[in-house]
Design a protein around this motif. Structure first.
Motif, short mmCIF file in Angstrom:
data_model
loop_
_atom_site.label_atom_id
_atom_site.label_comp_id
_atom_site.label_asym_id
_atom_site.label_seq_id
_atom_site.Cartn_x
_atom_site.Cartn_y
_atom_site.Cartn_z
N UNK A 1 0.82 -1.22 0.00
CA UNK A 1 0.00 0.00 0.00
C UNK A 1 0.85 1.27 0.00
N UNK B 1 -0.35 4.16 -6.62
CA UNK B 1 -0.18 5.16 -7.68
C UNK B 1 -1.25 6.24 -7.54
N UNK C 1 -5.46 13.90 -0.04
CA UNK C 1 -5.82 12.58 0.47
C UNK C 1 -4.80 11.51 0.08
N UNK D 1 -2.48 9.49 2.62
CA UNK D 1 -2.50 8.03 2.59
C UNK D 1 -1.08 7.47 2.58
N UNK E 1 -0.87 -0.66 -7.91
CA UNK E 1 -2.22 -0.48 -7.34
C UNK E 1 -2.59 1.00 -7.25
N UNK E 2 -3.79 1.32 -7.66
CA UNK E 2 -4.20 2.72 -7.58
C UNK E 2 -4.70 3.07 -6.18
N UNK E 3 -4.60 4.35 -5.88
CA UNK E 3 -5.01 4.88 -4.58
C UNK E 3 -6.38 4.38 -4.11
N UNK F 1 -6.16 0.95 -3.02
CA UNK F 1 -5.33 0.90 -1.80
C UNK F 1 -6.12 1.32 -0.58
N UNK F 2 -6.88 2.36 -0.73
CA UNK F 2 -7.72 2.85 0.36
C UNK F 2 -8.71 1.77 0.82
N UNK G 1 -8.45 -1.38 0.43
CA UNK G 1 -7.74 -2.50 1.04
C UNK G 1 -7.23 -2.16 2.43
N UNK G 2 -6.81 -0.92 2.62
CA UNK G 2 -6.35 -0.53 3.94
C UNK G 2 -7.50 -0.58 4.95
N UNK H 1 -8.22 -4.19 5.71
CA UNK H 1 -7.14 -4.83 6.47
C UNK H 1 -7.14 -4.38 7.93
N UNK H 2 -7.33 -3.08 8.12
CA UNK H 2 -7.37 -2.53 9.48
C UNK H 2 -8.58 -3.10 10.23
N UNK I 1 -7.86 7.80 9.77
CA UNK I 1 -6.39 7.82 9.78
C UNK I 1 -5.81 8.31 8.46
N UNK I 2 -6.48 7.97 7.37
CA UNK I 2 -5.92 8.33 6.06
C UNK I 2 -6.60 9.55 5.46
N UNK I 3 -7.48 10.18 6.20
CA UNK I 3 -8.16 11.34 5.64
C UNK I 3 -7.36 12.62 5.90
N UNK I 4 -7.20 13.41 4.87
CA UNK I 4 -6.45 14.66 5.03
C UNK I 4 -7.28 15.70 5.78
#
Lengths: 168, 168
Positions: A115, A119, A126, A130, B1-3, B6-7, B9-10, B13-14, B35-38
């Motif tokens: 992860x 790309x 965001x 990430x 893998x595109x963002x 990935x998002x 999948x994260x 997975x979490x 966690x991954x939000x800006x």
DNA sequence: TTGTATTTTCAATAATTATTGAAAATTAAA
DNA sequence: TTTAATTTTCAATAATTATTGAAAATACAA
């Protein structure tokens, strides 16, 4: 408190702790029972003591064997299998750590590594956030993983002793 | 893998990791999302992103607030509440450790202290084995507890750095 | 105040996870 | 072999835990 009541309470406390940490309650209770038993126990005895079915007992004993927390013991002249738990707490902790690392941490580590390399336009907040989080997580999980390795190789007194020096 | 992938999948997975460790999957997924939000997110945005109901979103956001992993953020001119996660992993780890210690370890510690003192004939092997195990557990849980205290006071690099010296 | 947006609660329901119990498979003694 | 004891499997069921969604409560602007 009398022993009988203490035993009951220990089994139920260990079971509750297990389920709070994602471990099947029956498995934790079988473990508790074996932890405090002076002798190895048969499936029958475990079923009896915990009032659980043969299938349940069998399945959870197998799981405890898989976790290396319990081993089979032969009683001469008896066809039944008997089970005895590892009694050394530091050894128990290490075996649990080893299995959770293998089953749960390593797979997450592998996903996180993927992860980190997603790309996308890194000017998008965001996407930048990430990637930054994945980098942080990778670094952290890597350190946790190494910490477990340290623990797996260490002696209990040395491990805690060195850790406690940090606080002084 | 595109963002986007990935998002997805994260978050999953979490969520899986959470449920393996006794944490509600939705709670872990809300946490992952934040966690991954800006930017801070509203309940609506969380519901939308994770396809969960308002009740579910609300309840798990409250839990994350209770765990000190997320805090409210005000957006001027907006009546809605927004939520932002703590992003520093060492700080996250400390807060989780602190809560699990308080909620799960301390109560067990208290029970074990009681159990160490059960009454009964210590010549009976089972009673002797019980007491011996309780003593061992008390000692171990005490050390774990102190280890968490060390971690709660420590700086990440110092903590891991000192730990890793053990392996060399 | 009153009306509206927002959050919270919680009974009903769904989804997940654990357990039972009996049949099938295995093991070992006779 | 055959027989009986023992263990394992797994479909059915039960128990637990999570989720929904709508009503109630709350907060806030007008």
């Amino acid at each position: 408190m009398h022993y009988e009541e203490g035993k009951r309470q220990f089994i139920q406390t260990w079971g509750r702790l297990g389920s709070e940490w994602g471990i099947n309650r029956s498995m934790a209770q079988v473990h508790a029972l074996l932890l405090i038993s002076a002798t190895p126990l048969s499936t029958e005895q475990i079923m009896e003591e915990l009032s659980i079915s043969r299938g349940n007992a069998n399945m959870n004993i197998r799981d405890l064997l898989d976790w290396n927390l319990v081993h089979k013991e032969l009683v001469p002249g008896d066809r039944k299998e008997y089970f005895r738990a590892e009694k050394d707490i530091w050894e128990i902790a290490r075996r649990i750590a080893k299995e959770r690392k293998r089953r749960e941490i390593e797979p997450v580590k592998n996903v996180l590594e993927q992860l980190q390399a997603v790309e996308g336009d890194k000017n998008q907040p965001d996407i930048a956030a990430f990637i930054q989080m994945m980098e942080q997580l990778n670094s952290f999980v890597g350190k946790m993983d190494t910490s477990i390795d340290v623990m797996l190789k260490a002696d209990q007194n040395w491990f805690f002793g060195t850790l406690f020096k940090l606080i002084k």
